[in-house]
Write an enzyme that holds these catalytic residues in place. Structure first.
Site, short mmCIF file in Angstrom:
data_model
loop_
_atom_site.label_atom_id
_atom_site.label_comp_id
_atom_site.label_asym_id
_atom_site.label_seq_id
_atom_site.Cartn_x
_atom_site.Cartn_y
_atom_site.Cartn_z
N ARG A 25 0.83 -1.21 0.00
CA ARG A 25 0.00 0.00 0.00
C ARG A 25 0.86 1.26 0.00
O ARG A 25 0.49 2.28 -0.55
CB ARG A 25 -0.95 0.01 1.20
CG ARG A 25 -1.77 1.30 1.32
CD ARG A 25 -2.86 1.19 2.36
NE ARG A 25 -2.37 0.93 3.68
CZ ARG A 25 -1.88 1.87 4.51
NH1 ARG A 25 -1.82 3.14 4.12
NH2 ARG A 25 -1.48 1.54 5.72
N TYR A 34 -16.47 14.77 -17.27
CA TYR A 34 -16.94 13.41 -17.05
C TYR A 34 -17.93 13.38 -15.89
O TYR A 34 -17.71 14.02 -14.85
CB TYR A 34 -15.73 12.52 -16.77
CG TYR A 34 -16.04 11.16 -16.21
CD1 TYR A 34 -16.90 10.28 -16.86
CD2 TYR A 34 -15.44 10.73 -15.03
CE1 TYR A 34 -17.18 9.03 -16.35
CE2 TYR A 34 -15.70 9.48 -14.51
CZ TYR A 34 -16.57 8.63 -15.17
OH TYR A 34 -16.84 7.39 -14.65
N ASP A 68 -7.56 16.61 -16.73
CA ASP A 68 -7.80 15.20 -17.06
C ASP A 68 -7.44 15.01 -18.53
O ASP A 68 -8.13 15.51 -19.42
CB ASP A 68 -9.27 14.85 -16.79
CG ASP A 68 -9.57 13.37 -16.98
OD1 ASP A 68 -8.84 12.70 -17.73
OD2 ASP A 68 -10.57 12.90 -16.40
N LYS A 102 -8.12 3.47 -19.67
CA LYS A 102 -8.45 3.80 -21.06
C LYS A 102 -7.22 3.65 -21.95
O LYS A 102 -6.71 2.55 -22.10
CB LYS A 102 -9.05 5.21 -21.12
CG LYS A 102 -10.11 5.51 -20.06
CD LYS A 102 -11.27 4.53 -20.07
CE LYS A 102 -12.46 4.97 -19.22
NZ LYS A 102 -12.22 5.16 -17.81
#
Length: 375
Positions: free
Chosen positions: A39, A92, A164, A189
């Site tokens: 982590r 988005y 973005d 993506k």
């Protein structure tokens, strides 16, 4: 025998071993010297972050468990309770839902700025405003932001510009080079590219902001897993080639769709008729990406017939894989906007978003032609 793998192995472990307390103290004295707990960081997620940081020419990056986690990390790196953010209206739907539903509970407020007012922020800026969030190429109407101009406007008001860059990818546009402070990607993506990874990355222009991102990644538990990181790095190796094919196919399809009577409008920055075509050309590399949207009749049955008839464009909510797909913004990515917001943005019943893959373009054109003839 010393093993020298050409490809970084998958470090599929949650923890790393120490020999003694001396090694443990060395780690806490210099955490970057080795690994403790996945982590906190692992070789695979660090490799992905470093590769994207190199693409975007940043000062440091973190790899996160999703694109949404990347958006959260970017916002939290700049904001605290009582702060205010600006967000481009063309955004988005998940970004607006995060701002509206979750960050508002933490005392972070948002004002949405219409696209036509992005370069005159004075009426929207408050004493507590910290940043502006926008997209290089907007989802789903493919509007293109002038990032250099926007960075100048933001910095005039002492705001961070958070971009973005998912639709463009760093192959086409590198926002940090144009003045942005943070750039993020849904790695799911184009960067990974094969519809088999869920991941995100945030890159900072400033080392201090990069360090803050790493802290947020650890404390919020946003760090990406080793296996997903490894797959994403593998996808990155073909990014330049894939974007070339995505862009070439999308342009051919956009030009074809412009000529079809059943298509009322085509939204693609590679078309000369697109309002920001010259900006997209100057800000990019002569490529315009693989995303486009079309406007059919505002009739649910017409849209349904088109979706059912498409064989090479399966109906799927995500985008940017090597295989083509289509999506329906009104019913997926932007369904939680109010009807007034949807109407203002031009997201209507007839709007369909196409993610153009890298298949032989003649096969994609034939499939779309047959689907349109069925209407």
């Amino acid at each position: 025998m010393k093993i020298k793998p050409k490809i970084t192995p998958i470090y599929q472990t949650s923890v790393f071993k120490f020999d003694d307390l001396t090694e443990l103290e060395l780690y806490f004295g210099e955490p970057s010297s080795r690994y403790l707990y996945s982590r906190n960081g692992n070789p695979n997620s660090d490799e992905l972050a470093d590769k994207v940081n190199e693409w975007e020419q940043g000062a440091g990056a973190v790899a996160t468990g999703s694109g949404m986690a990347a958006i959260l990390a970017a916002l939290m790196a700049c904001c605290q309770a009582g702060d205010h953010v600006l967000c481009a209206s063309d955004i988005y739907g998940g970004s607006s839902s995060l701002l509206n539903q979750e960050l508002s509970r933490l005392g972070i407020t948002v004002t949405y700025v219409p696209f036509e007012h992005l370069y005159e922020l004075s009426p929207f800026v408050q004493p507590t405003t910290r940043l502006l969030l926008c997209e290089t190429i907007s989802n789903p109407l493919l509007r293109v932001a002038d990032l250099q101009r926007l960075a100048q406007e933001c910095h005039q008001h002492s705001l961070k510009l958070v971009v973005d860059n998912t639709f463009a990818s760093p192959v086409i546009t590198r926002p940090l080079a144009l003045g942005a402070d943070l750039v993020l990607h849904s790695v799911t993506k184009y960067l990974a590219g094969h519809s088999d990874v869920t991941a995100g990355v945030v890159v900072a222009a400033d080392p201090a902001l990069a360090a803050r991102l790493r802290q947020i990644g650890v404390l919020y538990g946003l760090t990406l897993s080793p296996m997903e990181s490894w797959l994403a790095v593998r996808g990155l190796k073909t990014l330049r080639l894939r974007m070339r094919e995505h862009s070439a196919n999308a342009l051919a399809i956009a030009e074809f769709l412009q000529q079809q009577p059943a298509v009322r409008a085509v939204y693609y920055p590679g078309l000369a008729a697109h309002p920001q075509h010259e900006l997209a050309r100057a800000q990019g590399t002569g490529q315009y990406g693989g995303m486009l949207s079309i406007l059919l009749a505002d009739d649910t049955e017409v849209v349904n017939r088109f979706i059912r008839a498409c064989q090479r464009f399966p109906f799927a909510p995500s985008l940017a894989g090597v295989d083509s797909s289509l999506s329906y913004p009104l019913g997926t990515s932007h369904r939680y906007l109010t009807s007034e917001q949807q109407a203002e943005l031009g997201i209507t019943v007839g709007l369909v978003r196409l993610s153009v893959g890298i298949e032989p373009v003649e096969e994609l054109l034939a499939d779309l032609q047959a689907a349109l003839q069925s209407l």
